[in-house]
Design a protein around this motif. Structure first.
Motif, short mmCIF file in Angstrom:
data_model
loop_
_atom_site.label_atom_id
_atom_site.label_comp_id
_atom_site.label_asym_id
_atom_site.label_seq_id
_atom_site.Cartn_x
_atom_site.Cartn_y
_atom_site.Cartn_z
N PRO A 99 0.79 -1.23 0.00
CA PRO A 99 0.00 0.00 0.00
C PRO A 99 0.82 1.28 0.00
O PRO A 99 0.30 2.36 -0.24
N ASP A 100 2.12 1.18 0.28
CA ASP A 100 2.95 2.37 0.49
C ASP A 100 3.50 2.85 -0.86
O ASP A 100 4.40 2.25 -1.43
N VAL A 101 2.95 3.96 -1.35
CA VAL A 101 3.31 4.46 -2.68
C VAL A 101 4.80 4.79 -2.75
O VAL A 101 5.50 4.45 -3.71
N MET A 102 5.31 5.47 -1.73
CA MET A 102 6.73 5.85 -1.71
C MET A 102 7.61 4.61 -1.85
O MET A 102 8.54 4.57 -2.66
N LYS A 103 7.29 3.56 -1.08
CA LYS A 103 8.10 2.35 -1.09
C LYS A 103 7.99 1.64 -2.43
O LYS A 103 8.98 1.14 -2.97
N ARG A 104 6.77 1.59 -2.97
CA ARG A 104 6.56 0.93 -4.27
C ARG A 104 7.44 1.57 -5.34
O ARG A 104 8.11 0.88 -6.11
N PHE A 105 7.40 2.89 -5.40
CA PHE A 105 8.18 3.58 -6.43
C PHE A 105 9.68 3.43 -6.17
O PHE A 105 10.46 3.19 -7.10
N GLN A 106 10.09 3.56 -4.91
CA GLN A 106 11.53 3.43 -4.62
C GLN A 106 12.02 2.03 -4.98
O GLN A 106 13.06 1.87 -5.62
N ASP A 107 11.24 1.00 -4.61
CA ASP A 107 11.65 -0.37 -4.89
C ASP A 107 11.70 -0.64 -6.39
O ASP A 107 12.66 -1.23 -6.90
N CYS A 108 10.64 -0.24 -7.10
CA CYS A 108 10.59 -0.52 -8.54
C CYS A 108 11.69 0.23 -9.29
O CYS A 108 12.33 -0.33 -10.18
N LEU A 109 11.90 1.49 -8.93
CA LEU A 109 12.93 2.25 -9.64
C LEU A 109 14.32 1.72 -9.31
O LEU A 109 15.19 1.65 -10.17
#
Ligand SMILES: NC(=O)c1ccc[n+]([C@@H]2O[C@H](COP(=O)([O-])OP(=O)(O)OC[C@H]3O[C@@H](n4cnc5c(N)ncnc54)[C@H](OP(=O)(O)O)[C@@H]3O)[C@@H](O)[C@H]2O)c1
Length: 251
Positions: A99-109
């Motif tokens: 659910p954590d948008v910041m974490k999702r983007f950081q992990d994917c990038l």
């Protein structure tokens, strides 16, 4: 001694495993360095493939694309063992979950963009020692701006759970690929972005529903066969482009 040295990231699962299987079955001239962030996982995968006594040969190496030290150690190993690299397949990636948008983007990038950028830069000197080098980046048709902005295209409204970060990361990867091609084309490095198609893998999760893409996902061996065609030079007319098995996608 095998004449074509191929290294693939994320080789223990899904597209990476299937591609390794196709490549190692295709020619006695191919040596595939299977890499994974887990040496245990990749050794298990290698043992499975070796059980069928394939034509080519395999080795296993730990390589976490998010860890510079791990990348550097892998480069040092390939340098000392082979002195060059003919084919680099930047395949490893993660989906975007949680659910954590910041974490999702950081992990994917971090894994899907910075990882391949670091791996490509680190192995480039070895690739440039090959007489016929290929640098492949496994992307996704869902990241094509041309497709994503076309209301008649299936990916316009595709429903990937939490897919925003993943699609953004693959779109960024496509720009990396394009820059890699433009910058190094004159050296003879043949660079491709590759869409494997919607295939069975652990990218969406590990339940049967997720692996099978709710029953829609195809066989990753098809992606492996497309990659084999690229390595054999059958797609050289499409060099520097975003290819899928039956053609070329808009970036
Ligand atoms: N499957 C599809 O429908 C589909 C569609 C379009 C594009 N793709 C692309 O196909 C490629 C392969 O994915 P897949 O579908 O085969 O998924 P997968 O089964 O989850 O395989 C991904 C591989 O990447 C590895 N990986 C993740 N993080 C890593 C890291 N930090 N360092 C090194 N390896 C790491 C995974 O290792 P672990 O096993 O340790 O997690 C796994 O081996 C990806 O680039 C993906 O974006 C897949």
């Amino acid at each position: 001694m095998n004449s074509t040295i191929i290294l693939i990231t994320g080789a223990n699962s899904g597209v990476g495993y299937a591609t390794t299987k196709v490549l190692v079955s295709a020619s006695k001239d191919f040596h595939i360095i299977m890499t994974s962030r887990s040496l245990t996982k990749v050794k298990t995968a290698m043992a499975e493939l070796e059980a069928s006594k394939p034509a080519g040969s395999l080795s296993a190496l730990e390589l976490d694309v998010t860890d510079q030290q791990s990348v550097d150690t892998a480069v040092a190993h390939v340098t000392s063992q082979y002195g060059h690299l003919d084919v680099l397949i930047n395949n490893a990636a993660i989906g975007s979950r949680g659910p954590d948008v910041m974490k999702r983007f950081q992990d994917c990038l971090t894994t899907n963009v910075i990882g391949p950028a670091v791996v490509a830069a680190a192995f480039r000197p070895l690739l440039l020692k090959s007489s016929n080098p290929y640098s492949l980046f496994v992307s996704s048709g869902a990241a094509s701006m041309g497709k994503a902005s076309d209301p008649t295209d299936a990916v316009y409204k595709v429903n990937i759970p939490n897919g925003g970060a993943y699609r953004v990361s693959k779109a960024a990867l496509n720009m990396l690929v394009l820059q890699e091609w433009i910058k190094y084309a004159e050296t003879g490095l043949k660079v491709f972005a590759v869409c494997p198609g919607f295939v069975r893998s652990n990218l969406r999760g590990k339940s049967e529903e997720e692996v099978s893409g709710w029953g829609q996902a195809g066989d990753p061996v098809v992606a492996g066969e497309m990659i084999l065609g690229i390595v054999k030079g059958e797609r050289n007319a499409d060099v520097g482009k975003f290819v899928w098995k039956d053609g070329v996608y808009a970036w």
